[in-house]
Every structure is written in C-alpha cells, then in structure tokens.
Design an enzyme around this catalytic site. Structure first.
Site, PDB file in Angstrom:
ATOM      1  N   ARG A  81     -19.632  46.657   2.231  1.00  0.00           N
ATOM      2  CA  ARG A  81     -20.052  45.470   1.466  1.00  0.00           C
ATOM      3  C   ARG A  81     -19.930  45.731  -0.040  1.00  0.00           C
ATOM      4  NH1 ARG A  81     -18.498  42.647   4.740  1.00  0.00           N
ATOM      5  NH2 ARG A  81     -17.891  44.595   5.709  1.00  0.00           N
TER       6      ARG A  81
ATOM      7  N   LYS B 189      -8.018  38.806   5.882  1.00  0.00           N
ATOM      8  CA  LYS B 189      -7.649  38.249   7.189  1.00  0.00           C
ATOM      9  C   LYS B 189      -7.604  36.729   7.186  1.00  0.00           C
ATOM     10  CE  LYS B 189     -12.290  38.234   9.315  1.00  0.00           C
ATOM     11  NZ  LYS B 189     -12.399  36.794   9.575  1.00  0.00           N
ATOM     12  N   THR B 190      -8.561  36.085   6.495  1.00  0.00           N
ATOM     13  CA  THR B 190      -8.571  34.619   6.480  1.00  0.00           C
ATOM     14  C   THR B 190      -7.312  34.083   5.809  1.00  0.00           C
ATOM     15  OG1 THR B 190     -10.996  34.613   6.396  1.00  0.00           O
ATOM     16  CG2 THR B 190      -9.866  32.588   5.773  1.00  0.00           C
TER      17      THR B 190
ATOM     18  N   GLN C 114     -16.165  46.783  13.230  1.00  0.00           N
ATOM     19  CA  GLN C 114     -17.247  45.923  12.761  1.00  0.00           C
ATOM     20  C   GLN C 114     -17.904  45.158  13.904  1.00  0.00           C
ATOM     21  OE1 GLN C 114     -16.694  44.045   8.702  1.00  0.00           O
ATOM     22  NE2 GLN C 114     -14.552  44.480   9.153  1.00  0.00           N
TER      23      GLN C 114
ATOM     24  N   ASP D  51     -10.629  33.921  15.698  1.00  0.00           N
ATOM     25  CA  ASP D  51     -11.123  34.785  14.626  1.00  0.00           C
ATOM     26  C   ASP D  51     -12.321  35.596  15.115  1.00  0.00           C
ATOM     27  OD1 ASP D  51     -11.337  35.907  12.141  1.00  0.00           O
ATOM     28  OD2 ASP D  51     -12.284  34.172  11.193  1.00  0.00           O
ATOM     29  N   GLU D  52     -12.593  36.731  14.462  1.00  0.00           N
ATOM     30  CA  GLU D  52     -13.728  37.601  14.786  1.00  0.00           C
ATOM     31  C   GLU D  52     -13.774  37.915  16.288  1.00  0.00           C
ATOM     32  OE1 GLU D  52     -15.263  38.920  12.474  1.00  0.00           O
ATOM     33  OE2 GLU D  52     -15.485  37.583  10.765  1.00  0.00           O
TER      34      GLU D  52
END
Length: 743
Positions: free
Chosen positions: A612, A38-39, A258, A227-228
């Site tokens: 993770r 995404k970044t 998330q 973002d987020e």
C-alpha cells in the site's frame, strides 16, 4: 481500424500490458501484481476488441466485485471508444439479478420475485427459529443466516450441509441448521422471494438445469472478463465457468499473492488451477509496479517468495529507490502509538498532508490505543471500514451495563442490554414493565424488581436481571474500573454469546479484551478515580466530536490520518504507511497458525499492507502488550526475518541503529508528541523519554512556561524531574507526562 488508431490505443501501455490488452480469443489469465495497472489493461483490451476486432459492445461482459469499480471501468472505457455505454459491466450479483429477471421462471421463480435484504432475512429467520428443534431459546438468527449464506456460496443445499463433518455450524447444532435451511427456503418460495446469496446460486442452477437458457445468455456474453479472480468463491467460480463453457473466450485477472478473503469464502485454488480448468490458456504477467518505491518492493518480494501457494511473479520497480523501510520496536503498545504520533507530527511539519498517511493493523482492537494517542495529540484521524473503538457495539453494550448500574433511571441503557444476551424477557413482558413504570412514575429497573406483581409469566427472569444489575452497582462502589467490567463479562453471559458467533464474535471478544487493557492503563494513570470518571472520558472519545467537526466544516470531512485493518486496505494506496503490531500472535495471528493454509494467507495479508506504501513504509512492534489486563512479552513476527536486510531498525528519534545493536536495542516509550503544528510554525524539538535529562537544561512546559531542570531521578516510566519554573517555582513531574520541550 487504422494502424494509427491501434497505435494510439496502445500508447502508454508497457509491453506486458500491451500483450494482455491485445488478447482476443480463448482463455487467458492476467497475473497482475500490486500497482501494475490492471484496470487500465482491462479497459484497453475492451477498447481494442470493439475498435479493432469489430466486437459489438453488447457481446462483452466485464464482472468485478463492486458497483463503484464497474461504473469507473465503464466511464474510463467511454473515453477510449464509442459504444462503451452498451457494455455489460456489473458485479456478480447484479449480473445474477439481470439473468434471473429474464429466465427465472424456467426454474420456478415467478415474475416480480422479491429480493430479501438483511432485515427481511432476519425477520423470517426469527419466526422459523421459534419452533426449530434443538436450538437454545436465546439462539441468534444471525448465526443461522451466516450458516445458510455459507452453504449457498458453496452451492450446498440442505442435504449437502447435512453431509458436512462438523457437529456445529456457525455455533449452532448441524441438525438445526439443516432443518432451518429447509424451512427458510420453503418460506422464500411461498413468498416468491430470494435472498442476496440466491442471486448467484440460483443463476448457477438455471445454467445447469436449462441448457437453452444458458446458450442464449452465452450468445450475449461471447467475451468475458472477470476481475479480482483470486477473490471468487465456489458460486462465482461456477458462474464464470459455465458462462464461458461454449467459446471459452474468458480473461481472468487477479493476483494470488493478494488472496486474503478466505473467511468470506474466497478460494485461492480458483486462480491457481486456472490452467487446469482452461487447457491451453495464455498467461500474461503484469510485473511493473507504478505505485511503490524500489525499497518497498524489495521488502514485498522477499516476503512473498516464502509462500508455496502462488504463481511465480516479481514486482519490478518503476520508481526510484526511495526511503529505507523503517522498523521501530517500542517498549510497549502505548509507546508504539506514541512513536507513530511523533513521527506523523514530524512528517506533517515537513509538509505531509494527514490524509496521505495510513495506519494499518491486523485486528480492530488495535485501533483503541492509536485513536486515543492521536486524539490526545490533536492529530485528526478517521477509521475506514469500521467504527471508532468506543462506538463499537460490544463496547457500547459493556459500558451500558455500567451506566445502568450507576444510574437505574437510564432506560436507554437498560433496553440496550436487557436482551444481550437473551434472558427470556420478551417484548411483551418488557412492554408491561414499561407501562407499570410510567403509571407509577418509577424507573423501569424498579419495575423489574416488582415483576412478580406485574407479570404473569417471566417474572423470575426479570427479577434475576434486576439482581444482576444490583450486584454490578455494588461492584462499582467497591472495585477498580477494570474489575467491574471483568465481573460483568464473567457473570452476564455476554462472553458465551460472542463465543457462539464464530469469526465475528472472536473479533468482538478481542475488542472487549482491549477494553480491559484500556481500563487497566487508565486506572494506573488516574489513581483513585472511579468508573464513572472513565465513562466521562470514554464519551469524549466517541464519534460525537467527529460528527460535530464535520457539521462545523459544512459536511466536508476534515484532513485526517486514515486508520484501517489490513483487510480493508486492499486496493488502496498512500504515500506514507505504518503497519503496526508486527509480532507473533498478531501478524501472523494466533488463530491462523492452527488452520491449514493460514500462515500463507497471513503472509499475503502482510504483503498487501507493505504494497500500500508509495513512498515511505514504517513497521512497528512492541516488546510488551496487555491481554486481559495483564502484560505479556511479545516476540517480533517471523515475517521480519523473512524481509532480510530490506529494512532499517530505528530508535525513538527515527535514526538508524548500528548493525551491532540492531535486533537487541530496547527503546523506551517516548513522551507524547506535541499537537500537530501549522506547517509554518517553529516548533521546538521534542524530548523522547529515553533521553537523559541533565541539570541546568532549559525547558518549557505548556502550562508553567519556561524553567530549568534541577534534578533527575528514576528511569523509564518512573523517571521524575524537579524543574524550577520562572512562574510557579519548583515542581516535581513524571517525565512521561511532563510534555516538555527543549529551549
């Protein structure tokens, strides 16, 4: 911009990433799965806006949650396109500071206003609470601060707080919170100051009350990226919505699967309702996962599809199948830790670096036995986002009570706990008692015993404290360590103090429960030893060793396994991951089951833990755990059944169980694994406790050397061996402590 340049900027993006990166005007939501890049997509979108569409960098605002993330995005964008240094990339709160510095006078803030930090807030609240009606004398100002911060994140003033249904807020009477909030805001205004939460709530107030100021800022922020977005609270949501209300050129990126920060005020409805808030919004899905193996992703997908509060997407693997997801069920929580230590030893022996391994847990209290077992086996470990078990405030407080009971001259311990909980012994009284003790060359605690002749007011409170410690001193001589600490917890008022602290207090109570477990286990393993002996061992398990190691290494942290909660693991990745305590009552947590939406958030938390893992994922559970010093049976988490056949159950060797024994197999605790070997060592095979020793078997002991097993008796934790050692003759050993290797 030439087509070649545009093609260059899109190189390396998959079709979904490229589609999102080429979005120009109007609202859009980018659903970005874990490990989906995404970044990278956000940065390439910014580069395309500047290079292809002629958008000036000054017209772009990119908001994220940490200064580190903002700085990283700016640096990466500067490598793609010129002018990136002019981008407005910041956190929500940094953006609020900038806006209020420019326009704050329009809502009554004077130039040069101060921003109060945590300590400033607490100092001010302490003053306010001295004369606040309805508060108990020992009320903690942190509770009032938490209540005010919660109100501001929801954009509630004192009046809105008053309309809330609960009678108590953050453990305090609602009426006291409302009045304290009013007085606090008035004092801030008189000091020309605001606090951290005001940076957003006051900015939103500016947007609402001054359309001209909002319009000016909107001209500077024509293209907005958030973002987020799944982690936004009400104030952040309103900030973004008002800022985008003119041109609606807003792109929000996030993943409702998330969303795990409800306890911080995050509202999952912000991302779920994006299309309602922004009619005609484009939806882009980033589903290709570049982080995890296919088998790990299969488990994640099977789990999260059981949630109803989500936007449909699926993680699609780019990597190969990889290793099976493993599940190990231990006999008890210590066996769980022993198995993990043994597995890490084996992985390290095969070349896995310790810093590539993470152990994730639901509650901080779970770290205690893991820390102890890893240290005992010389496996370096570091806790991220927290402190070591014996360095936690409540643990140090409780052990300070014991220290003072054992040593009345321990002035440091006395000053640490005399106000925890508050007992009406103020700074002035403590100062007078200290002066008397110095003048008479007596321990400070003796001054408390003589308080009637020293203090004009508060003497009775000081004497009560002395009597309390005297009782604990007697208990230290009469009782086992766990009973001493249980007495302190029950009679000191410490539990009631934590119960009033809300969520943070619950976590601290869990740690104190784990301290009782540690004491109970230690007493069984060290029969006849007293609590002073335990204090000695606890001091060796503190962070002092870690600090010394770092100094010896020139300040460079040593290679170490990473321990952290599932919440702190979000955004990180590791080649090898252990998720421990996959049991009912832990994951999902017992408290979450009583809350609306709690179970789904627990499932999202487990999903975060699973995703993770890059290469190897191991899930563990224990059949038995200790609570309040008593062993209770545990059930496997309901989430395991939701994983279907995506995992393989293993035994103490890490070997897959047959389908017929899966789900019914009972592993006893293995012996403690050997210290982590050098990668070039020829370590002998370790013998798990569940193995059956046979007469005539050749073994080796770290102290006694080589020997031969003569006889075996008992089983499980009570199993004993008689071994004839070449050096010292026959010895009888408990298997679980024998630490033998097969020759």
């Amino acid at each position: 911009m030439s087509s070649d340049s545009r093609t260059h900027l899109l190189e390396g993006l998959n079709p979904n990433q490229a589609a999102a990166a080429q979005h120009v005007t109007g609202p859009a939501l980018v659903l970005a799965g874990a490990g989906a890049g995404k970044t990278k997509t956000l940065i390439y979108r910014i580069a395309l806006l500047i290079a292809e569409h002629g958008v000036h960098p000054n017209e772009i605002l990119a908001v994220t949650f940490t200064n580190k993330a903002a700085a990283e995005m700016r640096e990466r964008a500067s490598h793609l396109v010129t002018g990136a240094s002019d981008l407005w990339m910041s956190t929500f709160h940094s953006a609020g500071v900038r806006i209020l510095r420019a326009y704050g006078e329009r809502i009554g803030l004077q130039k040069g206003f101060l921003i109060y930090d945590d300590d400033d807030q607490l100092d001010l609240l302490k003053e306010i609470m001295q004369n606040l009606p309805g508060l108990p004398q020992d009320a903690n100002p942190r509770y009032l601060r938490a209540a005010i911060d919660r109100a501001k994140s929801n954009l509630w003033g004192p009046e809105e707080v008053n309309t809330q249904g609960e009678a108590r807020i953050a453990g305090l009477p609602k009426a006291s919170v409302v009045e304290g909030y009013r007085r606090y805001q008035a004092r801030l205004r008189s000091a020309n100051a605001i606090d951290f939460s005001d940076l957003l709530s006051e900015t939103v107030r500016l947007f609402r009350e001054d359309p001209e100021a909002l319009e000016r800022i909107q001209r500077r922020t024509r293209f907005i990226q958030i973002d987020e977005y799944q982690d936004t609270n009400t104030a952040q949501y309103e900030f973004a919505k008002l800022l985008a209300s003119s041109e609606k050129n807003i792109v929000c990126i996030g993943d409702p699967d998330q969303s795990i920060y409800r306890f911080r005020g995050a509202d999952i409805r912000n991302i779920l309702d994006f299309q309602k808030d922004y009619q005609g919004a484009q939806i882009y899905k980033l589903e290709h996962n570049y982080r995890s193996s296919a088998k790990v992703l299969r488990a994640a997908n099977l789990l999260i599809e059981h949630n109803t509060e989500r936007l449909e997407k699926i993680l699609r693997p780019v990597k190969a199948e990889g290793e099976d997801v493993a599940f190990y069920r231990a006999f008890d929580h210590r066996g769980e830790a022993d198995y993990i230590a043994q597995s890490i030893t084996a992985a390290h022996h095969k070349g896995r670096k310790l810093e590539q391994i993470a152990i994730l847990y639901r509650t901080n209290a779970q770290s205690r036995v893991l820390e102890e077992v890893l240290r005992r086996n010389n496996i370096a470990a570091k806790i991220i986002g927290g402190v070591g078990f014996y360095d936690r405030r409540e643990i140090k407080d409780m052990l300070a009570y014991v220290r003072l009971a054992l040593n009345p001259r321990d002035e440091v311990a006395l000053k640490r706990i005399v106000g925890r909980p508050r007992r009406g012994i103020g700074d002035s009284a403590l100062q007078k008692l200290s002066e008397w003790a110095k003048a008479n060359k007596q321990p400070l605690l003796t001054a408390f015993a003589q308080s009637e002749s020293i203090l004009e007011r508060g003497a009775a409170k000081a004497r009560e404290f002395y009597d309390l410690i005297a009782n604990y001193a007697e208990a230290c001589e009469l009782y086992d360590p766990q009973h001493v600490v249980k007495l302190i917890l029950d009679s000191s008022g410490y539990i009631a103090m934590l119960q009033a602290e809300g969520t943070e207090g619950k976590q601290r109570l869990e740690n104190l429960d784990e301290l009782l477990v540690a004491l109970t286990e230690w007493s069984k393993e060290n029969e006849g030893a007293g609590i002073l002996d335990f204090l000695d061992e606890a001091s060796l398990l503190s962070s002092v060793d870690d600090a010394r190691t770092k100094r010896e290494n020139g300040g460079v942290p040593e290679e170490a396994v990473v321990l952290m909660t599932l919440h702190n693991a979000k955004g990180l990745e590791f080649p090898e991951v252990y998720v421990v305590g996959v049991e009912e009552g832990l994951l999902p947590s017992r408290n979450s089951l009583a809350e609306q939406g709690g179970l789904e958030e627990e499932r999202r938390l487990f999903y975060v833990g699973i995703t993770r893992a890059m290469e190897k994922l191991t899930l563990t559970a224990a059949e038995n755990r200790m609570e309040y010093g008593k062993t209770r049976s545990s059930e496997d988490s309901r989430f395991l059944s939701e994983l279907g056949d995506s995992y393989t159950q293993v035994n103490a060797y890490g070997e897959a169980l047959t389908k017929s024994s899966r789900g019914t197999h009972r592993d006893y605790r293995p012996t403690a694994p050997a210290p982590v070997p050098n990668q070039n060592s020829n370590q002998k095979e370790k013998i798990p406790l569940e193995s059956e020793f046979k007469g005539g078997e050749k073994v080796s002991h770290p102290k006694f050397g080589a020997g031969t097993v003569l006889a075996v008796s008992g089983f499980a934790d009570k199993q004993q061996l008689i071994v004839a050692f070449d050096s010292v003759g026959n010895r009888t050993l408990l298997t679980k402590f024998a630490n033998l290797t097969r020759l």
